[in-house]
Write an enzyme that holds these catalytic residues in place. Structure first.
Site, PDB file in Angstrom:
ATOM      1  N   TRP A   1     -72.795 -41.116  51.580  1.00 25.39           N
ATOM      2  CA  TRP A   1     -71.364 -41.252  51.313  1.00 25.39           C
ATOM      3  C   TRP A   1     -70.758 -42.260  52.211  1.00 25.39           C
ATOM      4  O   TRP A   1     -70.725 -43.012  52.796  1.00 25.39           O
ATOM      5  CB  TRP A   1     -70.607 -39.940  51.525  1.00 25.39           C
ATOM      6  CG  TRP A   1     -69.133 -40.176  51.337  1.00 25.39           C
ATOM      7  CD1 TRP A   1     -68.479 -40.443  50.174  1.00 25.39           C
ATOM      8  CD2 TRP A   1     -68.124 -40.224  52.376  1.00 25.39           C
ATOM      9  NE1 TRP A   1     -67.137 -40.641  50.408  1.00 25.39           N
ATOM     10  CE2 TRP A   1     -66.903 -40.510  51.762  1.00 25.39           C
ATOM     11  CE3 TRP A   1     -68.168 -40.035  53.773  1.00 25.39           C
ATOM     12  CZ2 TRP A   1     -65.716 -40.624  52.468  1.00 25.39           C
ATOM     13  CZ3 TRP A   1     -66.989 -40.149  54.467  1.00 25.39           C
ATOM     14  CH2 TRP A   1     -65.759 -40.436  53.829  1.00 25.39           C
TER      15      TRP A   1
ATOM     16  N   GLU B   1     -60.005 -50.533  65.445  1.00 32.13           N
ATOM     17  CA  GLU B   1     -59.544 -50.029  64.148  1.00 32.13           C
ATOM     18  C   GLU B   1     -58.285 -49.181  64.348  1.00 32.13           C
ATOM     19  O   GLU B   1     -58.191 -48.421  65.304  1.00 32.13           O
ATOM     20  CB  GLU B   1     -60.638 -49.169  63.503  1.00 32.13           C
ATOM     21  CG  GLU B   1     -60.258 -48.631  62.126  1.00 32.13           C
ATOM     22  CD  GLU B   1     -61.380 -47.796  61.485  1.00 32.13           C
ATOM     23  OE1 GLU B   1     -62.337 -47.443  62.200  1.00 32.13           O
ATOM     24  OE2 GLU B   1     -61.287 -47.513  60.287  1.00 32.13           O
TER      25      GLU B   1
ATOM     26  N   GLU C   1     -69.294 -53.837  57.773  1.00 31.07           N
ATOM     27  CA  GLU C   1     -69.548 -52.631  58.553  1.00 31.07           C
ATOM     28  C   GLU C   1     -70.531 -51.719  57.837  1.00 31.07           C
ATOM     29  O   GLU C   1     -70.463 -51.570  56.617  1.00 31.07           O
ATOM     30  CB  GLU C   1     -68.198 -51.943  58.725  1.00 31.07           C
ATOM     31  CG  GLU C   1     -68.225 -50.598  59.381  1.00 31.07           C
ATOM     32  CD  GLU C   1     -66.801 -50.062  59.505  1.00 31.07           C
ATOM     33  OE1 GLU C   1     -65.836 -50.878  59.549  1.00 31.07           O
ATOM     34  OE2 GLU C   1     -66.640 -48.836  59.538  1.00 31.07           O
TER      35      GLU C   1
ATOM     36  N   TYR D   1     -65.602 -44.995  48.034  1.00 27.32           N
ATOM     37  CA  TYR D   1     -65.197 -44.797  49.430  1.00 27.32           C
ATOM     38  C   TYR D   1     -64.057 -45.755  49.818  1.00 27.32           C
ATOM     39  O   TYR D   1     -64.118 -46.946  49.520  1.00 27.32           O
ATOM     40  CB  TYR D   1     -66.365 -45.048  50.406  1.00 27.32           C
ATOM     41  CG  TYR D   1     -65.835 -45.223  51.808  1.00 27.32           C
ATOM     42  CD1 TYR D   1     -65.447 -44.123  52.557  1.00 27.32           C
ATOM     43  CD2 TYR D   1     -65.592 -46.497  52.333  1.00 27.32           C
ATOM     44  CE1 TYR D   1     -64.855 -44.285  53.800  1.00 27.32           C
ATOM     45  CE2 TYR D   1     -65.003 -46.662  53.576  1.00 27.32           C
ATOM     46  CZ  TYR D   1     -64.642 -45.546  54.291  1.00 27.32           C
ATOM     47  OH  TYR D   1     -64.037 -45.703  55.511  1.00 27.32           O
TER      48      TYR D   1
ATOM     49  N   ASP E   1     -66.164 -52.397  54.680  1.00 34.14           N
ATOM     50  CA  ASP E   1     -67.027 -51.272  55.071  1.00 34.14           C
ATOM     51  C   ASP E   1     -67.920 -50.893  53.894  1.00 34.14           C
ATOM     52  O   ASP E   1     -67.419 -50.478  52.846  1.00 34.14           O
ATOM     53  CB  ASP E   1     -66.121 -50.094  55.468  1.00 34.14           C
ATOM     54  CG  ASP E   1     -66.869 -48.964  56.143  1.00 34.14           C
ATOM     55  OD1 ASP E   1     -68.112 -48.943  56.081  1.00 34.14           O
ATOM     56  OD2 ASP E   1     -66.196 -48.093  56.734  1.00 34.14           O
TER      57      ASP E   1
ATOM     58  N   GLU F   1     -70.141 -45.978  64.094  1.00 31.14           N
ATOM     59  CA  GLU F   1     -69.184 -44.859  64.097  1.00 31.14           C
ATOM     60  C   GLU F   1     -69.887 -43.511  64.025  1.00 31.14           C
ATOM     61  O   GLU F   1     -69.335 -42.513  64.474  1.00 31.14           O
ATOM     62  CB  GLU F   1     -68.145 -45.011  62.981  1.00 31.14           C
ATOM     63  CG  GLU F   1     -68.716 -44.941  61.590  1.00 31.14           C
ATOM     64  CD  GLU F   1     -67.662 -45.141  60.504  1.00 31.14           C
ATOM     65  OE1 GLU F   1     -66.870 -46.086  60.607  1.00 31.14           O
ATOM     66  OE2 GLU F   1     -67.654 -44.347  59.551  1.00 31.14           O
TER      67      GLU F   1
ATOM     68  N   ARG G   1     -59.064 -54.536  56.757  1.00 30.63           N
ATOM     69  CA  ARG G   1     -60.281 -54.087  56.067  1.00 30.63           C
ATOM     70  C   ARG G   1     -59.912 -53.816  54.623  1.00 30.63           C
ATOM     71  O   ARG G   1     -59.027 -53.015  54.345  1.00 30.63           O
ATOM     72  CB  ARG G   1     -60.804 -52.806  56.721  1.00 30.63           C
ATOM     73  CG  ARG G   1     -62.120 -52.351  56.150  1.00 30.63           C
ATOM     74  CD  ARG G   1     -62.436 -50.908  56.512  1.00 30.63           C
ATOM     75  NE  ARG G   1     -61.786 -49.986  55.607  1.00 30.63           N
ATOM     76  CZ  ARG G   1     -62.069 -48.679  55.548  1.00 30.63           C
ATOM     77  NH1 ARG G   1     -62.974 -48.148  56.356  1.00 30.63           N
ATOM     78  NH2 ARG G   1     -61.441 -47.876  54.696  1.00 30.63           N
TER      79      ARG G   1
ATOM     80  N   ARG H   1     -69.462 -49.906  67.227  1.00 27.42           N
ATOM     81  CA  ARG H   1     -68.285 -49.124  66.826  1.00 27.42           C
ATOM     82  C   ARG H   1     -68.244 -47.709  67.402  1.00 27.42           C
ATOM     83  O   ARG H   1     -67.317 -46.958  67.128  1.00 27.42           O
ATOM     84  CB  ARG H   1     -68.227 -49.056  65.297  1.00 27.42           C
ATOM     85  CG  ARG H   1     -67.766 -50.373  64.735  1.00 27.42           C
ATOM     86  CD  ARG H   1     -67.656 -50.395  63.244  1.00 27.42           C
ATOM     87  NE  ARG H   1     -67.028 -49.254  62.627  1.00 27.42           N
ATOM     88  CZ  ARG H   1     -65.722 -48.972  62.689  1.00 27.42           C
ATOM     89  NH1 ARG H   1     -64.913 -49.759  63.357  1.00 27.42           N
ATOM     90  NH2 ARG H   1     -65.239 -47.905  62.072  1.00 27.42           N
TER      91      ARG H   1
END
Ligand code: GCO
Ligand code: MG
Length: 405
Positions: A405, A342, A239, A163, A213, A265, A151, A286
């Protein structure tokens, strides 16, 4: 049938070996001990209090073998359903009970789930850099370690704290007074990101799996633009392009791009993903064991996903403890629709508290064969690493507006 066992003790231990981890420890009359992860990054003590005050007292005296009933007891029994705090707390207990059941059976957890569908699990790790060149050098370093899926996140010109780019988190010792703040400009990000992946393909060729991501920052239309602009580079997935709770927004993205999509997630129940899965709006789910109600509930999510040809791609950042990784690898060993796992290594101090039998080798992860999920916890060692308050960052647009975020 032999006499049922009985839960005699259950407690929560919050420790900070490099970062905070919340661990549930359950003991039984027959002398079995099971541990589960209940870490919710940035909100650890909320889960610890939920467990200590509301769940653990009602666990004492119960038969540890009745995992499904215990799950329903805490899920239905709360009346207030779902939510990250509740579902992480239930997961901590659920995984500790699966650990106990597997130990009682003398089997590694994957055997209880139905046995191995595979012996190794493809994993992806993280590479990042302030510039494209730095990010690609970091990617190359991961390739040298054998990773076949990476990633990649890179800084964006004009933005201070992006991020996933190294150093964006607070790592100072002691209690953090307030979250750090990042800055964001979607247009700059959309302009910059295709160049990152064009350069990655040019440098590494077609075989390396590339992932990215977007961390929930885009609108559906912007996500569609990103997906299209990355199509020439054949990503493994993009993602979290948009805030994940707006399921119908994904129809727009799906119609507009063939770039594979991954999300989940931040989900904590099957209901968060129902539309995404049944309408085949995503390629990878995820949601993982610690934040979505444990093995018992994530198995339901994975089974639903399997019906719709959606594969697993469990969250595995290092704010999920080694226990979650252990449980996830047993799960992945079994799950017929496993996709990728991951993998971000834990702080070195974590090894002073946790022991594990899972391992990384040449781009794959392997679960162990020890009865249970194969992760141990040293409570005395944990006492040397007291909790420290740490927040996830927050994010603002250049004009100061709060953003995702
Ligand atoms: C990932 C995630 C993490 C999360 C973190 C939150 O893909 O690994 O996005 O970096 O932000 O786990 O606690
Ligand atoms: Mg993510």
């Amino acid at each position: 049938m032999s006499k049922p066992d009985r839960i005699t003790a259950a407690r929560v231990i919050v420790a900070s070996p490099g970062r905070n981890y919340v661990t549930v420890k359950i003991e039984t009359a027959s002398g079995l001990v099971g541990i589960g992860d209940a870490t919710l990054n940035g909100r650890e003590l909320a889960v610890a209090a939920y467990l200590t005050e509301h769940l653990l007292p009602a666990l004492i005296g119960r038969d540890p073998a009745r995992i499904e009933d215990t799950w329903q007891y805490f899920y239905r029994g709360a009346y207030w359903r779902r939510g990250p705090v509740t579902m992480t707390a239930i997961a901590g207990i659920d995984v500790a009970l699966w650990d106990i059941k597997a130990k009682a059976a003398g089997m590694p957890l994957y055997q209880l789930l139905g046995g191995a569908s595979r012996d190794r699990m493809l994993c992806y790790t993280h590479a990042d850099g302030a510039s494209i060149e730095d990010a690609l050098d970091a990617t190359d370093a991961k390739r040298q370690q054998g990773f076949r899926a990476v990633r990649i996140q890179a800084g964006v010109p004009g933005l201070e704290r992006v991020y996933g780019v190294h150093g964006a988190h607070d790592t100072a010792a002691g209690h953090q007074p307030a979250p750090l703040e990042g800055d964001w400009d979607t247009a700059a990000y959309l302009r910059h990101t295709p160049g990152l992946f064009e350069a990655a393909r040019t440098r590494f060729g077609p075989d390396l799996h590339l992932l990215h991501d977007a961390h929930h920052r885009l609108s559906p239309n912007e996500a569609a633009q990103l997906g299209r602009s990355l199509e020439p580079y054949g990503l493994f997935w993009v993602e979290d392009p948009v805030p994940a709770e707006d399921q119908t927004a994904w129809r727009r993205i799906r119609q507009q791009t063939t770039t594979p999509l991954a999300v989940g997630e931040v989900f904590n129940s099957i209901w968060d993903a129902q539309t995404l899965i049944t309408e085949r709006l995503i390629d990878y789910i995820r949601s993982t064991i610690v934040h979505a109600g444990g093995v018992t509930h994530v198995r339901r999510i994975a089974e639903l996903a399997a019906l719709y040809n959606v594969r697993t791609g469990f969250h595995g950042a290092n704010d999920l403890s080694p226990i979650t990784m252990g449980a996830a690898l047993h799960f992945g060993r079994w799950a017929p629709n496993f996709g990728i796992q991951e993998y971000a290594s834990h702080p070195p101090e974590a090894a002073e508290i946790f022991g594990w039998d899972w391992r990384y080798e040449a781009g794959d992860l392997y679960s162990g064969e020890t009865p249970g999920h194969g992760v141990t916890f040293d409570e005395a060692a944990a006492a040397r690493f007291p909790y420290e308050r740490h927040y996830l960052d927050v994010n603002r647009l250049k004009d100061g507006t709060m953003w995702d975020w």
